[in-house]
Design an enzyme around this catalytic site. Structure first.
Site, mmCIF file in Angstrom:
data_model
loop_
_atom_site.group_PDB
_atom_site.id
_atom_site.type_symbol
_atom_site.label_atom_id
_atom_site.label_comp_id
_atom_site.label_asym_id
_atom_site.label_seq_id
_atom_site.Cartn_x
_atom_site.Cartn_y
_atom_site.Cartn_z
ATOM 1 N N HIS A 100 0.770 -0.880 -0.109
ATOM 2 C CA HIS A 100 0.056 0.067 0.076
ATOM 3 C C HIS A 100 0.866 1.140 -0.002
ATOM 4 O O HIS A 100 1.941 1.563 0.479
ATOM 5 C CB HIS A 100 -1.097 0.122 1.101
ATOM 6 C CG HIS A 100 -0.082 -0.128 2.526
ATOM 7 N ND1 HIS A 100 0.248 -1.464 3.117
ATOM 8 C CD2 HIS A 100 0.092 0.948 3.554
ATOM 9 C CE1 HIS A 100 0.818 -1.206 4.234
ATOM 10 N NE2 HIS A 100 0.931 -0.286 4.485
ATOM 11 N N HIS A 102 0.831 5.152 1.238
ATOM 12 C CA HIS A 102 0.489 6.140 1.989
ATOM 13 C C HIS A 102 0.336 7.662 1.214
ATOM 14 O O HIS A 102 1.368 8.073 0.722
ATOM 15 C CB HIS A 102 0.890 6.456 3.388
ATOM 16 C CG HIS A 102 1.064 5.380 4.342
ATOM 17 N ND1 HIS A 102 0.306 5.134 5.547
ATOM 18 C CD2 HIS A 102 1.850 4.128 4.018
ATOM 19 C CE1 HIS A 102 0.832 4.015 5.898
ATOM 20 N NE2 HIS A 102 1.523 3.282 5.171
HETATM 21 P P1 AMP Z 1 1.979 0.442 7.312
HETATM 22 O O1 AMP Z 1 2.325 0.679 8.631
HETATM 23 O O2 AMP Z 1 2.610 0.952 6.209
HETATM 24 O O3 AMP Z 1 1.852 -1.018 7.153
HETATM 25 O O4 AMP Z 1 0.374 0.864 7.440
HETATM 26 C C1 AMP Z 1 -0.598 0.388 7.482
HETATM 27 C C2 AMP Z 1 -1.922 1.239 7.966
HETATM 28 O O5 AMP Z 1 -2.690 0.602 7.844
HETATM 29 C C3 AMP Z 1 -1.594 1.959 9.096
HETATM 30 O O6 AMP Z 1 -1.398 3.415 8.968
HETATM 31 C C4 AMP Z 1 -2.890 1.780 9.948
HETATM 32 O O7 AMP Z 1 -3.435 2.605 10.768
HETATM 33 C C5 AMP Z 1 -3.684 1.084 8.701
HETATM 34 N N1 AMP Z 1 -4.784 0.326 9.086
HETATM 35 C C6 AMP Z 1 -4.794 -0.928 9.635
HETATM 36 N N2 AMP Z 1 -6.162 -1.148 9.862
HETATM 37 C C7 AMP Z 1 -6.811 -0.464 9.008
HETATM 38 C C8 AMP Z 1 -8.335 -0.499 8.642
HETATM 39 N N3 AMP Z 1 -9.075 -1.363 9.118
HETATM 40 N N4 AMP Z 1 -8.793 0.248 7.883
HETATM 41 C C9 AMP Z 1 -7.975 1.481 7.501
HETATM 42 N N5 AMP Z 1 -6.608 1.682 7.661
HETATM 43 C C10 AMP Z 1 -6.187 0.463 8.562
#
Ligand code: AMP
Ligand code: ZN
Length: 132
Positions: A100, A102
């Site tokens: 993903h 950001h």
């Molecule tokens: P990363 O740390 O780069 O893997 O980013 C993962 C992101 O996913 C984090 O910023 C979380 O806050 C976000 N996240 C986890 N679960 C969910 C969810 N159910 N809906 C939206 N965002 C989420």
């Protein structure tokens, strides 16, 4: 698709999200952490674990979709800029093992457009930023 992956569950509609954009290949939704106003995640509907394991076709699609949303945020929504972040691997802070990007929108100090929005009112933020 990966049965246990939280982003695959969101893509399948098994977990709700604040959807910003969707097409046949990608989905973008607000990050639940609400750590900055409009924090958005862009994912491919095809599961891959991380950035370096992702093939160029999916990466191109993700980049173009991320750019489309970034342009929308700046041109139509009133943000002044965006930061694009990719964490790759646990040691970098990657916590969800579904590739993903950001998008972290930013504003200049004098930009008052969003002063009445709370970053954790995800429904209001979604209504403001939704692209389709
Ligand atoms: P990363 O740390 O780069 O893997 O980013 C993962 C992101 O996913 C984090 O910023 C979380 O806050 C976000 N996240 C986890 N679960 C969910 C969810 N159910 N809906 C939206 N965002 C989420
Ligand atoms: Zn997945």
């Amino acid at each position: 698709m990966n049965n246990e992956c939280i982003f695959c569950k969101i893509i399948r509609g098994e977990i709700p999200c604040y959807k910003i954009y969707e097409d046949e290949k990608c989905l973008a939704f607000l990050d639940i952490s609400a750590d900055c106003l409009g924090h958005t995640l862009v994912v491919s509907k095809t599961h891959t674990n991380n950035f370096v394991e992702t093939g160029s076709d999916i990466l191109n699609t993700l980049f173009c979709t991320t750019q489309k949303i970034a342009k929308h945020y700046i041109t139509n929504c009133g943000f002044d800029g965006v930061q694009i972040v990719i964490n790759n691997g646990e040691s970098s802070g990657q916590s969800v093992m579904h590739t993903h990007f950001h998008i972290l929108p930013s504003v200049k100090k004098e930009n008052k457009k969003f002063e009445n929005y709370k970053k954790d009112d995800l429904q209001a933020v979604c209504n403001l930023l939704r692209l389709n």
